[in-house]
Design a protein around this motif. Structure first.
Motif, mmCIF file in Angstrom:
data_model
loop_
_atom_site.group_PDB
_atom_site.id
_atom_site.type_symbol
_atom_site.label_atom_id
_atom_site.label_comp_id
_atom_site.label_asym_id
_atom_site.label_seq_id
_atom_site.Cartn_x
_atom_site.Cartn_y
_atom_site.Cartn_z
ATOM 1 N N VAL A 1 0.857 -1.302 -0.045
ATOM 2 C CA VAL A 1 -0.161 -0.169 0.020
ATOM 3 C C VAL A 1 0.810 1.264 -0.012
ATOM 4 O O VAL A 1 0.655 2.009 -0.810
ATOM 5 N N LEU A 2 2.096 1.073 0.711
ATOM 6 C CA LEU A 2 3.006 2.440 0.631
ATOM 7 C C LEU A 2 3.576 2.544 -0.715
ATOM 8 O O LEU A 2 3.516 3.579 -1.118
ATOM 9 N N VAL A 3 3.949 1.393 -1.307
ATOM 10 C CA VAL A 3 4.400 1.512 -2.705
ATOM 11 C C VAL A 3 3.377 2.115 -3.755
ATOM 12 O O VAL A 3 3.567 3.053 -4.395
ATOM 13 N N ASP A 4 2.152 1.958 -3.476
ATOM 14 C CA ASP A 4 1.178 2.160 -4.310
ATOM 15 C C ASP A 4 0.775 3.789 -4.286
ATOM 16 O O ASP A 4 0.346 4.434 -5.035
ATOM 17 N N ILE A 5 0.742 4.147 -2.747
ATOM 18 C CA ILE A 5 0.591 5.596 -2.365
ATOM 19 C C ILE A 5 1.732 6.549 -3.269
ATOM 20 O O ILE A 5 1.505 7.427 -3.924
ATOM 21 N N CYS A 6 2.870 6.124 -2.996
ATOM 22 C CA CYS A 6 4.267 6.630 -3.554
ATOM 23 C C CYS A 6 4.137 6.913 -5.159
ATOM 24 O O CYS A 6 4.404 7.782 -5.578
ATOM 25 N N SER A 7 3.781 5.650 -5.647
ATOM 26 C CA SER A 7 3.535 5.731 -7.162
ATOM 27 C C SER A 7 2.401 6.573 -7.562
ATOM 28 O O SER A 7 2.657 7.290 -8.779
ATOM 29 N N HIS A 8 1.291 6.929 -6.763
ATOM 30 C CA HIS A 8 0.497 7.713 -7.114
ATOM 31 C C HIS A 8 0.691 9.122 -6.899
ATOM 32 O O HIS A 8 0.354 10.129 -7.644
ATOM 33 N N LEU A 9 1.763 9.511 -6.163
ATOM 34 C CA LEU A 9 2.142 10.514 -5.586
ATOM 35 C C LEU A 9 3.407 11.285 -6.657
ATOM 36 O O LEU A 9 4.267 12.041 -6.054
ATOM 37 N N LYS A 10 3.658 10.495 -7.623
ATOM 38 C CA LYS A 10 4.873 10.707 -8.486
ATOM 39 C C LYS A 10 4.708 12.380 -8.907
ATOM 40 O O LYS A 10 3.712 12.677 -9.583
ATOM 41 N N GLY A 11 5.912 13.100 -8.663
ATOM 42 C CA GLY A 11 5.993 14.385 -9.217
ATOM 43 C C GLY A 11 5.334 15.301 -7.940
ATOM 44 O O GLY A 11 4.895 16.556 -8.271
ATOM 45 N N LEU A 12 5.311 14.866 -6.975
ATOM 46 C CA LEU A 12 4.714 15.545 -5.578
ATOM 47 C C LEU A 12 5.750 16.662 -5.194
ATOM 48 O O LEU A 12 6.721 16.522 -5.325
ATOM 49 N N THR A 13 5.317 17.885 -5.202
ATOM 50 C CA THR A 13 5.929 19.174 -4.873
ATOM 51 C C THR A 13 6.126 19.001 -3.365
ATOM 52 O O THR A 13 5.580 18.382 -2.550
ATOM 53 N N GLN A 14 7.147 19.817 -2.946
ATOM 54 C CA GLN A 14 7.431 19.905 -1.377
ATOM 55 C C GLN A 14 6.269 20.442 -0.598
ATOM 56 O O GLN A 14 5.928 20.296 0.321
ATOM 57 N N ASP A 15 5.590 21.595 -1.369
ATOM 58 C CA ASP A 15 4.529 22.213 -0.703
ATOM 59 C C ASP A 15 3.253 21.106 -0.535
ATOM 60 O O ASP A 15 2.413 20.999 0.277
ATOM 61 N N GLU A 16 2.993 20.285 -1.546
ATOM 62 C CA GLU A 16 2.095 19.188 -1.357
ATOM 63 C C GLU A 16 2.505 18.080 -0.153
ATOM 64 O O GLU A 16 1.697 17.512 0.385
#
Length: 115
Positions: free
Chosen positions: A78-93
């Motif tokens: 589930v953590l791998v999935d979350i991190c994959s969905h958050l690809k391109g996450l900015t520092q503010d996000e």
């Protein structure tokens, strides 16, 4: 503006996707996953400050934060999935999600029951 816990702090398309997948209060994630995600996001924000932002992913931050290379712990899927969905996450996000997670872990739906 909605009052959903995550979007209350900051609403972006990437955060909307997180909320769509895991709930307005990330209620589909258990306490342990939220703690692990908080560790990964904290490491990610720190490394964004220290190094080339585009060269360090949230997946890498998760592995580093969890010392996967050293203790042999497998990252929960589930953590791998979350991190994959958050690809391109900015520092503010990342900071926005960290604020929401902190609230949930301390006062909200991921609070540890203490007798």
């Amino acid at each position: 503006m909605t009052t959903d816990l995550v979007t209350y702090y900051g609403q972006t398309p990437i955060i909307d996707q997180l909320v769509d997948n895991y709930g307005a209060y990330l209620e589909k994630l258990d306490r342990e996953t939220k703690l692990l995600l908080r560790m990964a996001l904290t490491n990610y924000v720190f490394m964004q400050e220290r190094h080339e932002p585009s060269g360090y992913t949230l997946i890498e931050a998760s592995r580093d934060a969890l010392f996967v290379r050293f203790i042999g712990m497998d990252m929960p899927q589930v953590l791998v999935d979350i991190c994959s969905h958050l690809k391109g996450l900015t520092q503010d996000e990342a900071e926005t999600i960290l604020s929401a997670l902190q609230h949930q872990i301390r006062w909200g739906n991921a609070r540890q029951a203490v007798s």
